[in-house]
Design a protein around this motif. Structure first.
Motif, mmCIF file in Angstrom:
data_model
loop_
_atom_site.group_PDB
_atom_site.id
_atom_site.type_symbol
_atom_site.label_atom_id
_atom_site.label_comp_id
_atom_site.label_asym_id
_atom_site.label_seq_id
_atom_site.Cartn_x
_atom_site.Cartn_y
_atom_site.Cartn_z
ATOM 1 N N GLN A 72 3.813 -2.109 -1.499
ATOM 2 C CA GLN A 72 4.157 -1.059 -0.700
ATOM 3 C C GLN A 72 4.588 0.305 -1.734
ATOM 4 O OE1 GLN A 72 6.848 -1.883 2.255
ATOM 5 N NE2 GLN A 72 5.540 -3.088 3.389
ATOM 6 N N THR A 73 5.335 -0.040 -2.664
ATOM 7 C CA THR A 73 5.804 0.794 -3.702
ATOM 8 C C THR A 73 4.618 1.581 -4.473
ATOM 9 O OG1 THR A 73 7.974 -0.305 -4.077
ATOM 10 C CG2 THR A 73 7.220 1.274 -5.813
ATOM 11 N N LEU A 74 3.706 0.660 -4.845
ATOM 12 C CA LEU A 74 2.365 1.300 -5.414
ATOM 13 C C LEU A 74 1.569 2.158 -4.530
ATOM 14 C CD1 LEU A 74 0.607 0.678 -7.865
ATOM 15 C CD2 LEU A 74 -0.795 -0.885 -6.634
ATOM 16 N N LEU A 75 1.659 1.883 -3.262
ATOM 17 C CA LEU A 75 0.822 2.922 -2.464
ATOM 18 C C LEU A 75 1.797 3.913 -1.897
ATOM 19 C CD1 LEU A 75 -1.920 1.025 -0.835
ATOM 20 C CD2 LEU A 75 -2.027 2.081 -2.825
ATOM 21 N N GLY A 76 3.157 3.870 -2.195
ATOM 22 C CA GLY A 76 4.089 4.874 -1.643
ATOM 23 C C GLY A 76 4.309 4.742 -0.009
ATOM 24 N N VAL A 77 4.421 3.557 0.447
ATOM 25 C CA VAL A 77 4.334 3.392 1.804
ATOM 26 C C VAL A 77 5.554 2.428 2.203
ATOM 27 C CG1 VAL A 77 1.957 3.711 2.390
ATOM 28 C CG2 VAL A 77 2.855 1.411 1.979
ATOM 29 N N ASP A 78 6.020 2.315 3.490
ATOM 30 C CA ASP A 78 7.174 1.488 3.671
ATOM 31 C C ASP A 78 6.807 0.657 4.894
ATOM 32 O OD1 ASP A 78 7.232 3.361 5.808
ATOM 33 O OD2 ASP A 78 9.117 4.068 5.566
ATOM 34 N N GLU A 79 5.527 0.615 5.254
ATOM 35 C CA GLU A 79 5.077 -0.594 6.130
ATOM 36 C C GLU A 79 3.714 -1.140 6.002
ATOM 37 O OE1 GLU A 79 5.078 1.421 9.883
ATOM 38 O OE2 GLU A 79 2.777 1.963 9.679
ATOM 39 N N PRO A 80 3.483 -2.318 6.407
ATOM 40 C CA PRO A 80 2.063 -2.983 6.176
ATOM 41 C C PRO A 80 0.939 -2.144 6.900
ATOM 42 C CG PRO A 80 3.550 -4.352 7.055
ATOM 43 C CD PRO A 80 4.016 -3.109 7.467
ATOM 44 N N TRP A 150 -10.774 -0.067 -7.499
ATOM 45 C CA TRP A 150 -9.783 -0.189 -6.528
ATOM 46 C C TRP A 150 -8.441 0.824 -6.700
ATOM 47 C CZ3 TRP A 150 -7.824 -4.229 -3.332
ATOM 48 C CH2 TRP A 150 -8.614 -5.248 -3.194
ATOM 49 N N ARG A 151 -9.271 2.038 -6.559
ATOM 50 C CA ARG A 151 -8.708 3.622 -6.646
ATOM 51 C C ARG A 151 -8.226 3.703 -5.210
ATOM 52 N NH1 ARG A 151 -12.769 5.781 -9.974
ATOM 53 N NH2 ARG A 151 -12.587 7.752 -8.753
ATOM 54 N N ILE A 152 -7.224 3.129 -4.474
ATOM 55 C CA ILE A 152 -7.143 3.182 -3.187
ATOM 56 C C ILE A 152 -5.523 4.058 -2.897
ATOM 57 C CG2 ILE A 152 -8.342 1.329 -2.419
ATOM 58 C CD1 ILE A 152 -5.973 -0.313 -2.104
ATOM 59 N N THR A 153 -5.868 4.928 -1.877
ATOM 60 C CA THR A 153 -4.664 5.273 -1.201
ATOM 61 C C THR A 153 -4.596 4.508 -0.034
ATOM 62 O OG1 THR A 153 -5.776 7.205 -0.053
ATOM 63 C CG2 THR A 153 -4.897 7.599 -2.285
ATOM 64 N N LEU A 154 -3.233 4.799 0.767
ATOM 65 C CA LEU A 154 -3.387 3.904 1.947
ATOM 66 C C LEU A 154 -4.393 4.268 3.010
ATOM 67 C CD1 LEU A 154 -1.766 1.923 4.021
ATOM 68 C CD2 LEU A 154 -0.265 3.939 4.724
#
Length: 263
Positions: A72-80, A150-154
């Motif tokens: 979650q930290t890697l993609l800058g999100v706080d939920e699955p 694997w250069r992914i954003t959410l």
């Protein structure tokens, strides 16, 4: 409402479907479409689910991703996030997968939940999930990004079916005979060597919490889970890259062992 129109959603759904079939990754969708948001990404995912169902596949379950704090930290999100599991994605325990059919696969050990009654949000709790679950199993998920390197954003991973490729299920264990799921120890091995370990509480504190999150998230799309469906609740360890010749094994304490080989 999303800022992305239907024709653009269809175009990028086709791009991901083609990339999956050819095992040839593409540039991130967000490179060509910086306005892509999570809502539109789920629409792209839904288009490819509908395409697969029209072709004769069957929906057998769901998978939950981004359940660990580091991811979650890697993609800058706080939920699955979540994706779908088709019957064509299920590999028998001890079975094989052609490495050439995938782009850049990784494996991760998980606890799978099997439902004996429907679940529909909102307001579903951990207790509701456990009440609706008849059995759990040690499982391996093979995750694979159709996005290059694997250069992914959410939004990229959501559109790409939460980077899901295949699942392997071990024997089902009646929930009443299972240990406390947050204390289960998962050991992931490649070619017989242990590469990582973790405990069930790495999955949002308790794997059933992840399933409750999923059901409540699906409610936003007027969708629930049906009896007989299973849910991959999220990785207990890091996701490890695999190559041709590898055999991946997950041993989950008091739940059993599951393995898959790559040819």
């Amino acid at each position: 409402m999303t800022a992305v129109n239907a024709s653009v959603i269809d175009h990028h759904a086709h791009r991901l479907d083609d990339a999956t079939r050819a095992a040839s990754p593409i540039e991130p969708l967000t490179t060509a479409l910086p306005e892509l948001d999570v809502a539109a990404a789920y629409e792209i995912q839904q288009r490819n689910l509908e395409r697969a169902l029209r072709a004769g596949a069957h929906l057998v379950g769901r998978k939950i991703g981004l359940t660990s704090a580091p991811m979650q930290t890697l993609l800058g999100v706080d939920e699955p996030d979540y994706g779908f599991v088709l019957d064509t994605m299920v590999v028998p325990d001890g079975g094989t997968i052609a490495r050439s059919s995938l782009c850049a696969p990784r494996v991760e050990p998980e606890i799978a939940f099997r439902l004996h009654r429907p679940l529909r949000g909102p307001g579903v709790s951990v207790a509701d999930v456990l009440d609706a679950t008849d059995a759990v199993a040690a499982a391996l998920e093979i995750v694979d990004s159709r996005i290059v390197d694997w250069r992914i954003t959410l939004p990229d991973t959501v559109a790409d079916n939460a980077s899901s490729a295949a699942v392997v299920l071990g024997p089902w264990v009646a929930l009443g005979d299972a240990p406390d799921l947050d204390t289960v120890v998962a050991t992931l091995s490649l070619r017989g060597d242990v590469v990582d370990t973790g405990t069930g509480d790495a999955v949002l504190g308790h794997p059933a919490h992840a399933v409750a999150w999923l059901v409540n998230a699906l409610a936003d799309y007027d969708t629930g889970l049906q009896p007989g469906e299973f849910i991959m609740s999220g990785s207990i360890t890091s996701a490890v890259f695999v190559h041709a010749g590898d055999t991946a094994t997950a041993e989950l304490s008091d739940l059993g062992r599951v393995s898959v080989s790559f040819t």
